[in-house]
Design a protein around this motif. Structure first.
Motif, PDB file in Angstrom:
ATOM      1  N   TRP A  51     -59.848  23.853  73.199  1.00  0.00           N
ATOM      2  CA  TRP A  51     -58.821  23.260  72.349  1.00  0.00           C
ATOM      3  C   TRP A  51     -59.224  23.120  70.882  1.00  0.00           C
ATOM      4  N   GLY A  52     -60.473  23.468  70.557  1.00  0.00           N
ATOM      5  CA  GLY A  52     -60.934  23.353  69.171  1.00  0.00           C
ATOM      6  C   GLY A  52     -61.935  22.232  68.999  1.00  0.00           C
ATOM      7  N   ASN A  53     -62.819  22.380  68.037  1.00  0.00           N
ATOM      8  CA  ASN A  53     -63.884  21.401  67.816  1.00  0.00           C
ATOM      9  C   ASN A  53     -63.318  20.006  67.556  1.00  0.00           C
ATOM     10  N   GLY A  54     -63.927  19.037  68.237  1.00  0.00           N
ATOM     11  CA  GLY A  54     -63.568  17.645  68.019  1.00  0.00           C
ATOM     12  C   GLY A  54     -62.418  17.143  68.861  1.00  0.00           C
ATOM     13  N   PHE A  55     -61.902  17.990  69.786  1.00  0.00           N
ATOM     14  CA  PHE A  55     -60.764  17.565  70.594  1.00  0.00           C
ATOM     15  C   PHE A  55     -61.161  16.435  71.534  1.00  0.00           C
ATOM     16  N   THR A  56     -60.322  15.387  71.590  1.00  0.00           N
ATOM     17  CA  THR A  56     -60.435  14.325  72.595  1.00  0.00           C
ATOM     18  C   THR A  56     -59.006  13.929  72.970  1.00  0.00           C
ATOM     19  N   GLU A  57     -58.863  12.963  73.870  1.00  0.00           N
ATOM     20  CA  GLU A  57     -57.521  12.489  74.219  1.00  0.00           C
ATOM     21  C   GLU A  57     -56.817  11.849  73.026  1.00  0.00           C
ATOM     22  N   TRP A  58     -57.593  11.357  72.058  1.00  0.00           N
ATOM     23  CA  TRP A  58     -56.979  10.812  70.851  1.00  0.00           C
ATOM     24  C   TRP A  58     -56.208  11.894  70.104  1.00  0.00           C
ATOM     25  N   THR A  59     -56.659  13.146  70.182  1.00  0.00           N
ATOM     26  CA  THR A  59     -55.949  14.246  69.534  1.00  0.00           C
ATOM     27  C   THR A  59     -54.521  14.332  70.066  1.00  0.00           C
ATOM     28  N   ASN A  60     -54.372  14.181  71.372  1.00  0.00           N
ATOM     29  CA  ASN A  60     -53.039  14.228  71.981  1.00  0.00           C
ATOM     30  C   ASN A  60     -52.193  13.018  71.591  1.00  0.00           C
ATOM     31  N   THR A  61     -52.780  11.830  71.666  1.00  0.00           N
ATOM     32  CA  THR A  61     -51.986  10.627  71.399  1.00  0.00           C
ATOM     33  C   THR A  61     -51.502  10.579  69.952  1.00  0.00           C
ATOM     34  N   LYS A  62     -52.318  11.057  69.027  1.00  0.00           N
ATOM     35  CA  LYS A  62     -51.929  11.032  67.617  1.00  0.00           C
ATOM     36  C   LYS A  62     -50.789  11.990  67.317  1.00  0.00           C
ATOM     37  N   GLN A  63     -50.604  13.002  68.165  1.00  0.00           N
ATOM     38  CA  GLN A  63     -49.553  14.001  67.944  1.00  0.00           C
ATOM     39  C   GLN A  63     -48.210  13.599  68.539  1.00  0.00           C
ATOM     40  N   ALA A  64     -48.159  12.475  69.248  1.00  0.00           N
ATOM     41  CA  ALA A  64     -46.916  12.049  69.883  1.00  0.00           C
ATOM     42  C   ALA A  64     -45.852  11.749  68.833  1.00  0.00           C
ATOM     43  N   LYS A  65     -44.581  12.081  69.169  1.00  0.00           N
ATOM     44  CA  LYS A  65     -43.460  11.873  68.247  1.00  0.00           C
ATOM     45  C   LYS A  65     -42.408  10.974  68.898  1.00  0.00           C
ATOM     46  N   PRO A  66     -41.751  10.131  68.103  1.00  0.00           N
ATOM     47  CA  PRO A  66     -40.646   9.333  68.650  1.00  0.00           C
ATOM     48  C   PRO A  66     -39.448  10.221  68.977  1.00  0.00           C
ATOM     49  N   HIS A  67     -38.769   9.931  70.094  1.00  0.00           N
ATOM     50  CA  HIS A  67     -37.640  10.746  70.535  1.00  0.00           C
ATOM     51  C   HIS A  67     -36.307  10.013  70.477  1.00  0.00           C
ATOM     52  N   PHE A  68     -36.319   8.723  70.176  1.00  0.00           N
ATOM     53  CA  PHE A  68     -35.070   7.981  70.081  1.00  0.00           C
ATOM     54  C   PHE A  68     -35.332   6.721  69.259  1.00  0.00           C
ATOM     55  N   LEU A  69     -34.263   6.072  68.847  1.00  0.00           N
ATOM     56  CA  LEU A  69     -34.361   4.879  68.020  1.00  0.00           C
ATOM     57  C   LEU A  69     -35.169   3.801  68.730  1.00  0.00           C
ATOM     58  N   GLY A  70     -36.174   3.313  68.056  1.00  0.00           N
ATOM     59  CA  GLY A  70     -37.000   2.261  68.633  1.00  0.00           C
ATOM     60  C   GLY A  70     -38.154   2.762  69.489  1.00  0.00           C
ATOM     61  N   HIS A  71     -38.300   4.072  69.627  1.00  0.00           N
ATOM     62  CA  HIS A  71     -39.381   4.639  70.441  1.00  0.00           C
ATOM     63  C   HIS A  71     -40.693   4.527  69.661  1.00  0.00           C
ATOM     64  N   TYR A  72     -41.600   3.710  70.152  1.00  0.00           N
ATOM     65  CA  TYR A  72     -42.860   3.453  69.454  1.00  0.00           C
ATOM     66  C   TYR A  72     -43.862   4.567  69.773  1.00  0.00           C
ATOM     67  N   ILE A  81     -60.102  -2.861  69.415  1.00  0.00           N
ATOM     68  CA  ILE A  81     -60.786  -1.816  70.172  1.00  0.00           C
ATOM     69  C   ILE A  81     -60.874  -0.512  69.388  1.00  0.00           C
ATOM     70  N   GLY A  82     -59.840  -0.190  68.601  1.00  0.00           N
ATOM     71  CA  GLY A  82     -59.871   0.969  67.722  1.00  0.00           C
ATOM     72  C   GLY A  82     -59.916   2.295  68.461  1.00  0.00           C
ATOM     73  N   TYR A  83     -60.107   3.361  67.701  1.00  0.00           N
ATOM     74  CA  TYR A  83     -60.237   4.705  68.281  1.00  0.00           C
ATOM     75  C   TYR A  83     -61.669   4.884  68.794  1.00  0.00           C
ATOM     76  N   TYR A  84     -61.920   4.313  69.955  1.00  0.00           N
ATOM     77  CA  TYR A  84     -63.281   4.266  70.482  1.00  0.00           C
ATOM     78  C   TYR A  84     -63.770   5.643  70.919  1.00  0.00           C
ATOM     79  N   ASP A  85     -65.090   5.781  70.969  1.00  0.00           N
ATOM     80  CA  ASP A  85     -65.761   7.018  71.363  1.00  0.00           C
ATOM     81  C   ASP A  85     -66.583   6.722  72.618  1.00  0.00           C
ATOM     82  N   LEU A  86     -66.212   7.337  73.750  1.00  0.00           N
ATOM     83  CA  LEU A  86     -66.880   7.040  75.014  1.00  0.00           C
ATOM     84  C   LEU A  86     -68.236   7.726  75.168  1.00  0.00           C
TER      85      LEU A  86
END
Length: 222
Positions: A51-72, A81-86
């Motif tokens: 998937w490319g250098n530096g890929f983690t699950e945070w890469t996926n979560t940061k790319q999420a987009k809202p699909h309707f009004l109020g969608h967080y 806790i922050g963007y922790y590194d396991l």
């Protein structure tokens, strides 16, 4: 009086708000809550290649987009806790402390094992290497194919579950180091192994029988 504005305009389908931290470590219960633990929040060799250098699950979560009004979306972790590194034992240590304070008995680590090849093993290995981290744990063998479409099916396979004849013994031998840890979760002194999809394992009853036989012969326990 008649409404001039629809109440639906003020509805928030998915709300999220920070609540003041409360500690529950002083409470006692017979219920043992176990949290499933996804270890993909750290960089590994295979994901860098796929998937490319530096890929983690945070890469996926940061790319999420809202699909309707109020969608967080994208959802962001709180500063507590922050963007922790396991791959950092201090992240795991902090998670364990938070879990204990909030009534979590242990973690069930997703365990990726493909005929002796392992992926994302770093967090559970770090836990094993640091016996002072106060959290119980067990393993869930995620026995499905790794695919590019994240569906575990038989197309676009990156890592395949082959179910070789020698796999049952090799698997139980490989994970025995975890099962022997005093923090490993047991029922009636028997280590618990969760299997993600037992129905897809050929001769699954024979596989489990071989696990039990090997454990008995090598540890004297069930």
């Amino acid at each position: 009086p008649p409404r001039t504005v629809s109440y639906a305009n003020f509805l928030i389908p998915y709300d999220s708000q920070y609540q003041a931290d409360e500690k529950f470590s002083g409470l006692r219960t017979d219920i043992k809550a176990i949290a499933f633990y996804l270890p993909q929040f750290h960089v590994c060799k295979q994901n860098n290649e796929w998937w490319g250098n530096g890929f983690t699950e945070w890469t996926n979560t940061k790319q999420a987009k809202p699909h309707f009004l109020g969608h967080y979306q994208p959802r962001e972790p709180h500063d507590d806790i922050g963007y922790y590194d396991l791959s950092d034992i201090e992240s795991i240590r902090k998670q364990a402390a938070l879990a204990r304070e909030h009534g979590i008995y242990g973690f069930c680590f997703y365990h990726y094992w493909f005929s002796g090849e392992r992926v994302l093993e770093k967090p559970v290995d770090l836990l094993l290497q640091n016996p002072d981290v106060d959290i119980n744990f067990c393993l869930c063998w995620v026995n499905e194919n790794w695919t590019r479409t994240w569906d575990g099916l038989s197309t676009n396979i990156l890592f395949e579950q082959k179910y070789l004849s020698e796999d049952p013994i090799n698997f139980i031998r490989d994970i025995s180091i975890y099962l022997a840890d005093p923090r490993y979760i047991r029922i009636d002194n028997k280590p618990v192994i969760k299997v993600y999809k037992p129905h897809v394992i050929p001769n699954v009853k024979v596989v489990f029988k071989e696990w039990r036989k090997w454990w008995l012969e090598n540890t004297g326990g069930e």
